[in-house]
Design an enzyme around this catalytic site. Structure first.
Site, PDB file in Angstrom:
ATOM      1  N   LYS A 151     -17.694  13.822   5.062  1.00 16.63           N
ATOM      2  CA  LYS A 151     -16.909  14.881   4.452  1.00 16.63           C
ATOM      3  C   LYS A 151     -17.066  16.218   5.183  1.00 16.63           C
ATOM      4  O   LYS A 151     -16.096  16.946   5.395  1.00 16.63           O
ATOM      5  CB  LYS A 151     -17.274  15.016   2.979  1.00 16.63           C
ATOM      6  CG  LYS A 151     -16.878  13.808   2.152  1.00 16.63           C
ATOM      7  CD  LYS A 151     -17.183  14.000   0.679  1.00 16.63           C
ATOM      8  CE  LYS A 151     -16.849  12.730  -0.101  1.00 16.63           C
ATOM      9  NZ  LYS A 151     -15.420  12.366   0.007  1.00 16.63           N
ATOM     10  N   ASN A 196     -15.287  15.977   8.702  1.00 14.81           N
ATOM     11  CA  ASN A 196     -13.831  15.955   8.532  1.00 14.81           C
ATOM     12  C   ASN A 196     -13.297  17.341   8.171  1.00 14.81           C
ATOM     13  O   ASN A 196     -12.279  17.789   8.709  1.00 14.81           O
ATOM     14  CB  ASN A 196     -13.434  14.971   7.423  1.00 14.81           C
ATOM     15  CG  ASN A 196     -13.751  13.532   7.769  1.00 14.81           C
ATOM     16  OD1 ASN A 196     -13.896  13.173   8.924  1.00 14.81           O
ATOM     17  ND2 ASN A 196     -13.868  12.710   6.744  1.00 14.81           N
ATOM     18  N   GLY A 224      -3.758  14.048  -5.856  1.00 17.18           N
ATOM     19  CA  GLY A 224      -3.003  13.141  -5.004  1.00 17.18           C
ATOM     20  C   GLY A 224      -1.527  13.480  -4.976  1.00 17.18           C
ATOM     21  O   GLY A 224      -1.131  14.622  -4.719  1.00 17.18           O
ATOM     22  N   GLY A 243      -0.073  16.662  -6.736  1.00 16.77           N
ATOM     23  CA  GLY A 243      -0.341  18.030  -6.301  1.00 16.77           C
ATOM     24  C   GLY A 243      -1.726  18.506  -6.686  1.00 16.77           C
ATOM     25  O   GLY A 243      -2.681  17.729  -6.706  1.00 16.77           O
ATOM     26  N   ASP A 281     -10.590  15.683   2.337  1.00 16.39           N
ATOM     27  CA  ASP A 281     -11.292  16.520   3.318  1.00 16.39           C
ATOM     28  C   ASP A 281     -10.324  17.422   4.068  1.00 16.39           C
ATOM     29  O   ASP A 281     -10.631  18.584   4.349  1.00 16.39           O
ATOM     30  CB  ASP A 281     -12.071  15.639   4.291  1.00 16.39           C
ATOM     31  CG  ASP A 281     -13.160  14.842   3.608  1.00 16.39           C
ATOM     32  OD1 ASP A 281     -13.668  15.309   2.571  1.00 16.39           O
ATOM     33  OD2 ASP A 281     -13.502  13.751   4.097  1.00 16.39           O
ATOM     34  N   GLY A 330      -7.675   6.312   9.544  1.00 15.40           N
ATOM     35  CA  GLY A 330      -8.939   6.971   9.843  1.00 15.40           C
ATOM     36  C   GLY A 330      -9.094   8.274   9.091  1.00 15.40           C
ATOM     37  O   GLY A 330      -8.221   8.698   8.335  1.00 15.40           O
TER      38      GLY A 330
END
Length: 294
Positions: free
Chosen positions: A39, A42, A211, A214, A241, A276
């Site tokens: 995390k 990223n 998600g 929003g 992230d 990824g």
């Protein structure tokens, strides 16, 4: 002004499956070479690709995975003078991704458990400090104390969900959680897992990422909702992230919070369109294009 990330760097082993395994079930799929992830890493790469001046502080092992993680940060233009090598294995994650892009992740923190707030360089009132929960919570608490003493702005992504010292939480400007983390936190506080309820209970700003629905934000200045961007999902790993890193970058560049959240929504959506984690972090041009700013 600098964005300083205190957090994790983890090598991801990504398995692609038709569906996610049930308890006790073995499924066959495909996997490639390890990818840079974690995390903290990223988020650092996401912030750097969106134009922020970024420093990363954390720990990796003196092994091939550690080399991979260090080079990924350097390649993105992140300052790694605060990245310490340890005689411990680098963090490693097993990421299972199904045909719809949904994922399950198991993490071995490894050297990340050796990260210490004392590694942080001098923090100033023009610093944004962004943290997550893949390093020891007590070190996050110490980092928050240092940041607040220096007048820095503190963002905490409570992911994965874990207990934090309540006094330390009071020094956070914005707490960032997804829906499952918000529900967990609400249970601990005896409140609904919604931004406004969590803000009322904690007395700090709260952003709940939802998600495709929003994001919801509640602060002392008021509450607002920012809709999501519609994209074709390939792999949702790292979307949160991207959201956190780009939010920090946008605030670093002086954007008001609501606009920064809209930009973060765009970044999170774009991260879902590529496989990824770190490799999927979008750059500023892609974010501008999705927002209609190009």
């Amino acid at each position: 002004m600098t964005v300083t990330i205190f957090g994790s760097a983890i090598a991801d082993l990504v398995f692609r499956l038709e569906r996610l395994p049930r308890p006790g079930e073995t499924l066959l799929g495909t996997a490639g070479a390890p990818l840079a992830g974690g995390k903290g890493l990223n988020q650092a790469i996401a912030a750097a690709r969106d134009g922020a001046d970024v420093r990363f502080v954390g720990c990796v092992g003196r092994d091939e995975h550690g080399d991979l993680l260090r080079m990924a940060l350097i390649g993105a233009g992140v300052n790694v003078t605060g990245l310490r090598g340890e005689d411990a294995p680098s963090g490693l994650a097993c990421v299972c991704v199904d045909a719809t892009g949904q994922n399950q992740i198991a993490v071995s923190p490894g050297a990340n458990l050796l990260a210490r707030a004392a590694q942080l360089p001098e923090l100033r009132d023009d610093t944004i400090l962004l943290m997550q929960m893949e390093v020891p919570p007590e070190e996050n608490a110490r980092a928050i104390t240092r940041a607040r003493q220096a007048g820095a702005r503190v963002l905490l992504n409570l992911a994965p969900a874990a207990a934090m010292d309540r006094a330390a939480l009071g020094g956070v400007e914005l707490l960032i959680v997804n829906e499952s983390e918000a529900a967990w936190l609400g249970q601990q506080l005896g409140r609904a897992g919604e931004a406004a309820a969590l803000h009322a209970a904690l007395g700090i700003g709260v952003a709940v990422t939802r998600g495709g629905e929003g994001a919801s934000v509640a602060t002392a200045a008021g509450s607002f909702e920012v809709p999501a961007f519609t994209v074709e999902v390939v792999d949702s790993t790292g979307a949160g992230d991207a959201w956190c890193g780009v939010l920090a970058a946008a605030l670093h560049l002086g954007m008001p919070l609501e606009l920064a959240v809209r930009r973060a929504n765009a970044a999170g959506a774009l991260a879902c369109t590529k496989p990824g984690a770190a490799p999927a972090m979008p750059d500023s041009a892609a974010i501008d294009a999705l927002m209609g700013l190009d």
